[in-house]
Design a protein around this motif. Structure first.
Motif, short mmCIF file in Angstrom:
data_model
loop_
_atom_site.label_atom_id
_atom_site.label_comp_id
_atom_site.label_asym_id
_atom_site.label_seq_id
_atom_site.Cartn_x
_atom_site.Cartn_y
_atom_site.Cartn_z
N ARG A 1 12.28 9.42 59.04
CA ARG A 1 13.46 8.96 57.94
C ARG A 1 14.26 9.56 58.49
O ARG A 1 14.64 10.12 59.78
CB ARG A 1 12.42 10.28 57.67
CG ARG A 1 11.60 9.85 56.45
CD ARG A 1 11.53 8.01 55.90
NE ARG A 1 11.94 8.24 54.88
CZ ARG A 1 12.22 6.47 54.30
NH1 ARG A 1 11.96 5.85 55.11
NH2 ARG A 1 12.79 7.09 52.78
N LEU B 1 8.51 10.69 57.33
CA LEU B 1 7.38 11.15 55.59
C LEU B 1 5.83 11.34 56.30
O LEU B 1 6.18 10.44 56.98
CB LEU B 1 7.72 10.09 54.77
CG LEU B 1 7.23 9.98 53.53
CD1 LEU B 1 7.27 11.19 53.10
CD2 LEU B 1 7.88 8.81 52.85
N ASP C 1 13.59 13.81 61.24
CA ASP C 1 12.58 13.62 60.28
C ASP C 1 11.28 12.91 59.10
O ASP C 1 11.59 11.53 60.32
CB ASP C 1 13.71 13.46 58.68
CG ASP C 1 14.69 14.75 58.71
OD1 ASP C 1 15.10 15.73 59.67
OD2 ASP C 1 15.43 14.80 57.83
N VAL D 1 1.18 13.45 50.31
CA VAL D 1 2.51 13.23 51.48
C VAL D 1 2.95 14.03 51.54
O VAL D 1 3.27 15.28 50.75
CB VAL D 1 2.75 12.16 49.77
CG1 VAL D 1 3.27 12.95 48.96
CG2 VAL D 1 4.16 11.83 50.83
N ARG D 2 3.43 14.67 53.01
CA ARG D 2 4.42 15.40 53.08
C ARG D 2 6.28 14.74 53.52
O ARG D 2 5.78 13.81 54.26
CB ARG D 2 4.38 16.28 54.00
CG ARG D 2 2.72 16.93 53.40
CD ARG D 2 1.85 18.31 54.94
NE ARG D 2 1.09 18.84 54.09
CZ ARG D 2 -0.14 19.03 55.52
NH1 ARG D 2 -0.03 18.78 56.54
NH2 ARG D 2 -1.12 19.95 54.84
N TYR D 3 7.07 15.72 53.50
CA TYR D 3 8.51 15.15 53.51
C TYR D 3 8.64 16.77 55.08
O TYR D 3 8.95 17.72 54.28
CB TYR D 3 9.39 15.03 52.95
CG TYR D 3 10.51 14.20 52.98
CD1 TYR D 3 10.84 13.68 53.76
CD2 TYR D 3 11.88 15.47 54.27
CE1 TYR D 3 12.42 12.53 53.77
CE2 TYR D 3 12.47 14.60 55.03
CZ TYR D 3 12.90 13.35 54.88
OH TYR D 3 14.18 12.72 54.49
N VAL E 1 10.96 17.95 57.57
CA VAL E 1 12.58 17.73 58.06
C VAL E 1 12.40 18.35 59.58
O VAL E 1 12.47 19.60 59.98
CB VAL E 1 13.58 18.73 57.63
CG1 VAL E 1 15.11 18.91 57.96
CG2 VAL E 1 13.66 18.75 55.98
N GLY F 1 5.26 19.48 50.74
CA GLY F 1 4.68 18.30 49.67
C GLY F 1 3.76 18.55 49.04
O GLY F 1 3.35 19.87 47.86
N GLY G 1 9.06 21.79 55.64
CA GLY G 1 8.95 20.67 54.72
C GLY G 1 8.15 21.08 53.81
O GLY G 1 7.52 22.45 53.44
N ALA H 1 2.42 8.50 59.64
CA ALA H 1 3.91 9.00 59.64
C ALA H 1 5.00 8.00 59.58
O ALA H 1 5.29 7.37 61.23
CB ALA H 1 3.77 10.18 60.93
N ARG I 1 14.91 7.32 61.53
CA ARG I 1 14.42 6.08 61.45
C ARG I 1 15.80 4.72 62.24
O ARG I 1 15.31 3.99 62.27
CB ARG I 1 14.69 5.85 60.42
CG ARG I 1 14.03 4.36 59.62
CD ARG I 1 13.59 4.56 58.33
NE ARG I 1 13.65 2.86 57.98
CZ ARG I 1 13.73 3.15 55.93
NH1 ARG I 1 13.29 3.80 55.55
NH2 ARG I 1 12.94 1.51 56.01
N SER J 1 10.61 22.58 62.54
CA SER J 1 10.28 21.79 61.69
C SER J 1 9.81 22.63 60.33
O SER J 1 9.79 23.64 60.01
CB SER J 1 9.26 20.44 62.06
OG SER J 1 8.77 19.96 60.99
#
Length: 256
Positions: free
Chosen positions: A55, A246, A244, A207-209, A211, A180, A178, A52, A59, A176
């Motif tokens: 973002r 990724l 957030d 892959v998952r984004y 939030v 993917g 998101g 993980a 980040r 949360s």
């Protein structure tokens, strides 16, 4: 005499045609007709290695990558390309180990102080995925919670896995959601020990984004040292931001 000869000739030609007919008949039979029939169940589960990456604001506050595991469990809706279920993950995004005195009054005994920053992910998912074929791509939406915590533990430096004290220094929860996508590649399909029931095994990459809402947390840079060089954590050094991330996953999934 002529009639008898003609009849025998026709019979011989018919007998010669039988093997040719059987050959083409066999070609017309589906290959799976020779395989033993069994039923694949409606449940699907998987275990993936998780990476993980923060973002956005998360980040900007920390570039520590989280490493851990993710567990999925879902139900395949019959005769529909839909899977519903839950996914749960855990990762550590930074840890440090220090050799410090047991206390200010016991300076001759040293211990190992380990500090780790962690998060747990818990989401419900709705996944759209074909239920047949070797390759099964999918898209999913997720909603749930993220739990962040930092803990410190003390171990006897003479032995491994000899933890005897610990504390949670800080914890927080954030909403949360998101989306993917991924693909599952079937590597095995066969019958189980229960007659008539089958199982499918897949390599699963995704892959998952995600939030994440605002949370308070520590990272490796939050640690400071006092005049004696002993590490300290103060809540005023905690960081606050949206969370957030990724998330990449690679592992094995099973339908049963």
């Amino acid at each position: 005499m002529t009639t008898t000869f003609t009849t025998r000739y026709n019979i011989m030609n018919a007998m010669k045609a039988i093997p040719l007919f059987l050959f083409f008949a066999l070609l017309a039979v589906p290959a799976d007709a020779f395989a033993q029939e069994f039923r694949i169940g409606q449940f699907q589960g998987g275990l993936q290695f998780l990476v993980a990456a923060p973002r956005g604001e998360f980040r900007e506050n920390t570039d520590d990558i989280g490493y851990g595991l993710t567990l999925d469990l879902g139900y395949v809706i019959p005769r529909m390309p839909v899977v519903v279920g839950g996914t749960f993950g855990f990762a550590t995004y930074g840890s440090r180990t220090f050799r410090v005195p047991l206390s200010q009054t016991v300076q001759l005994v040293n211990v190992e102080l380990e500090n780790s920053n962690n998060f747990a992910l818990g989401h419900l998912f709705l996944r759209f995925q074909p239920q047949t074929g070797v390759f099964r791509p999918y898209f999913e939406g997720l909603v749930g919670m993220n739990y962040f915590w930092t803990e410190s533990t003390v171990e006897d430096e003479r032995y491994e896995n000899s933890e005897f004290a610990g504390s949670v220094n800080l914890s927080d929860v954030a909403f949360s959601y998101g989306a993917g996508g991924g693909v599952m590649f079937c590597v095995y399909r066969g019958e189980t020990d229960d007659p008539g029931r089958g199982v499918e095994v897949f390599i699963d990459a995704r892959v998952r984004y995600l939030v994440g809402g605002e949370a308070e947390y520590f990272d490796e840079d939050s640690i400071v040292f006092d005049n004696q060089g002993v590490p300290q954590l103060y809540e005023e050094n905690a960081k606050i931001s949206e969370t957030d991330m990724l998330a990449f996953g690679l592992g094995v999934s099973v339908r049963f």
